[in-house]
Scaffold this motif. Sequence first.
Motif, PDB file in Angstrom:
ATOM      1  N   ASN A  56       0.804  -1.224   0.000  1.00 48.55           N
ATOM      2  CA  ASN A  56       0.000   0.000   0.000  1.00 48.55           C
ATOM      3  C   ASN A  56       0.834   1.269   0.000  1.00 48.55           C
ATOM      4  O   ASN A  56       0.278   2.367   0.094  1.00 48.55           O
ATOM      5  N   LEU A  74      -6.981   4.754   3.082  1.00 45.93           N
ATOM      6  CA  LEU A  74      -6.253   4.303   1.899  1.00 45.93           C
ATOM      7  C   LEU A  74      -7.166   4.127   0.698  1.00 45.93           C
ATOM      8  O   LEU A  74      -6.750   4.318  -0.454  1.00 45.93           O
ATOM      9  N   ARG A  98      -0.407   6.476   4.713  1.00 44.71           N
ATOM     10  CA  ARG A  98       0.716   5.690   4.197  1.00 44.71           C
ATOM     11  C   ARG A  98       1.994   5.999   4.983  1.00 44.71           C
ATOM     12  O   ARG A  98       2.750   5.091   5.353  1.00 44.71           O
TER      13      ARG A  98
END
Length: 934
Positions: free
Chosen positions: A637, A709, A721
């Motif tokens: 991610n 996210l 993040r």
Amino acid sequence: MTLAPGYDPKTFETRLYAEWESSGVFAPQGDGPAYSILLPPPNVTGTLHMGHAFQHTLMDALVRYHRMRGYRTLWQMGSDHAGIATEMVVARNIDREGLTRDGLGREKFIEKVWEWKAQSGDTIERQMRRLGASGDWSRSVFTMDPMASTAVIEAFVKLHEEGLIYRGQRLVNWDPVLKTAISDLEVVNEEEDGFLWSIAYPLSDGSGTLTVATTRPETMLGDTAVMVHPEDERYAHLVGKTVRLPLTGREIPVIADAYVDREFGTGVVKVTPAHDFNDYAVGQRHGLPMINIFTPDATVNDNAPERYRGLDRFVARKTVLADLEAEGSLVETKPHKLQIPHGDRTNQVIEPYLTDQWFVKMDVFAERGLKLAEQGDVRFVPSNWINTYRHWMENIQDWCISRQLWWGHRIPAWYSDAGKAYVARDEADARARAATDGYTGTLTRDNDVLETWFSSALWPISTMGWPDVDTMQARDFDRFVPSSVLVTGFDIIFFWVARMIMMTDHFMPPSLPDAARVPFKDIYITGLVRDKDGQKMSKSKGNILDPLDLIDGITLDDLLAKRTTGLMKPKDAPKIEKATRKEFSDGIPAFGADALRFTMAALAGPGRDIKFDLARCEGYKNFCNKLWNATRFVLMNTEGFTAPTTGETSTLAPVTDAERWILARLAKTAAEAEAHFTAYRFDLLAQSLYEFAWNEFCDWFVELAKPALNGEDAAAADSTRHTLLFVLERVLCLLHPLVPFVTEELWRQVAPRLGIDGRTIMLQRYPHSADFAVQAYADAEADIEWLKSMVSALRRIRSELGVPPKKTVRLLLQDGTAEDAARIARHASQLKFLNSLDSIDAIAGDPPPAAAALVGSLKLLVPLEGLVDLDAERARLDKEIKRVQGEQAKSQGKLASETFVQNAPAAVVEQERKRLTDWTAQLETLTAQRARLS
């Protein structure tokens, strides 16, 4: 992303260790304050056992923690030459070659020992590396190395010159197979079935007999008195008379001494000063002669009547008993339980034996050693162990330091033809000393060696170059002595810990303050590692676990062979095999070093023995796997994301409450870690880090990060993040001292994304609570704890109803506070995302049939229409109502008890009142929910 899909410690643990060691990172780094630990030197013959793995894990955790905190850190490694054990190993080896120790002679035998040491003597050090020990191997010391040997000789000579070492004849523990004195630590007392024999000793004047009881009738051949209690009226008139010793005809006196137990047997005991430690003390008090009746191999010598000479001691026992019975002196024989001393190396019965040995006078040493502990210059952790130390110091005996071996530090004494000893640093020095006496003849060196505890007592200073000033400077003596902490077991407080304290204090410059004359500041005493049932691990019980088998795995067949080969009692093999097959039907899987280390730390309660259960290893391997998978999630991610941060300090203010919450929890966990390291509470440290890493980061924050996210707020997504990477990197650093391998492997993937340019996690700064400006995050913490309660309650409803995770449901809300309403407004999107909700509505009045939960005063209702079988839901609610009613009744019962309310701590009573309130509220919600389904 280059991180492997699954956690497999075999793929990186040995690789990482080789990289660490070759890089030199284990050596002291930087100019920070000193932190040092002395490794208790394992025997050169040894292999890593569970006790080693336990203690080495704790030492390594402390070393890695302080290294990360910027200390100039040294873990001083080394090994002990293990005189008896090594001599036995090499003797067995040369026996296979058709050679003998005596046939080779001293010099050739010692050459064989050094050959063996070069080939096989570093096994345990290789195994320590597999566990992850980050000691400075470049400074490792062997107790027979020239530097350490110089210290031993210097200490012996100085102590002798000061009158603190002397040679004399005293009673010692004697192994008749090894033909050497051994220490108390090498004696194992085992309860065995024996006999108590009563023997009539006739009074010399013919007026009667005195009947004595003994468990060792053969030693009567060396009796020099019989003894009664001075206040025993039965025998007061006989004190001062003599008896005639059966089988020998010698006359020996009747003496009085308070040592006698008037209630034991007839209240009359024999005194054999040369063959019993208690009798020896009596003999010293009364000036009795010492008659040794045994040779070094425990056969009867020429001090006994001719009939018994040359007989083995146990054969002599049978002969003596037969002769006593024949002459009518054997009065009674009855079964008796007794403790029999055995040598831990040979399993032979140990003989108290009168022989010439070298001794250290301990009275002055003990006074100083006790003072240093009493005034806090050395500190025991846990503190109660000072009582054990004090007891020994106050009852100390002179220390026998000589051994009748060839392998070891040979005693630096040379004898003239007349037997006068010249103690010197070398033969030239001995000749010079002899010349001052006018003696220029032949000098013969003492054949004995010093026991290994003597060289080990010098370990804190011999490893640092003492007495050579240049070597001391090169090894940073002044910086690393005293060391910071000694991690050791309670069983060697007497034999090693106390002696190091006394010897270091004695040889340090007298101008130094007491706090600088000790070998270490703290003494952390560990318990024993026992099996899962609390039994001591031993080969004879077949319950030993090899740490390397837990790390790398072992098949059932190999485990069986390891446990049943070389048993002292081969008849035990079938029982051991059966138990092993039952417990390890599939062998032992590979858990990896990290899982074993975390298990050891988690079990390390203060001073307690630990029950080692493989299930804990499995659980902590799962923990490492959890870290691995969470890292993969974070890396997936954050592909292509450039974090605006440098090193360990964030430069981006968090956007979401979830970020603020996890940062606040990170700060608190860092503070807890520091407190637990300071207090040596490795168990609490492991618990705290496990809770934060698994539950709060890997579970909750990873979940709470998903809405941001996957949302449309770019700032929130980037901030999340960044926080994922930042907190993960700090989590890995927090955990590194306990689980070094997996944290290094993962950190190398995470660090570059934060712009950290570092070669190893080992040199990163350990997280500190002051690093995180989280004082303003209290509201976010409260909000997220509320959100967690909401998510958990809704997931519990979905689970109970069997609703698939992706199926959306409605959420109805009733009651609650204004704060609940505000939180719903702020966190509606997260609630919908995390619980698959298609709507959230507040309602008044009667709701439709619904499953319900309670968060504070806020009712959560999930309408049942289209979700469940109503009949099944009624049955479930009835069962739950019955359970909650039971819990409510328990709380009501406790609070109705005056004894409980008056005697229990106020906090406990208050907690029970809160429990009653909660159960009552739950019951009201469930009852109302059930009523709606009627």
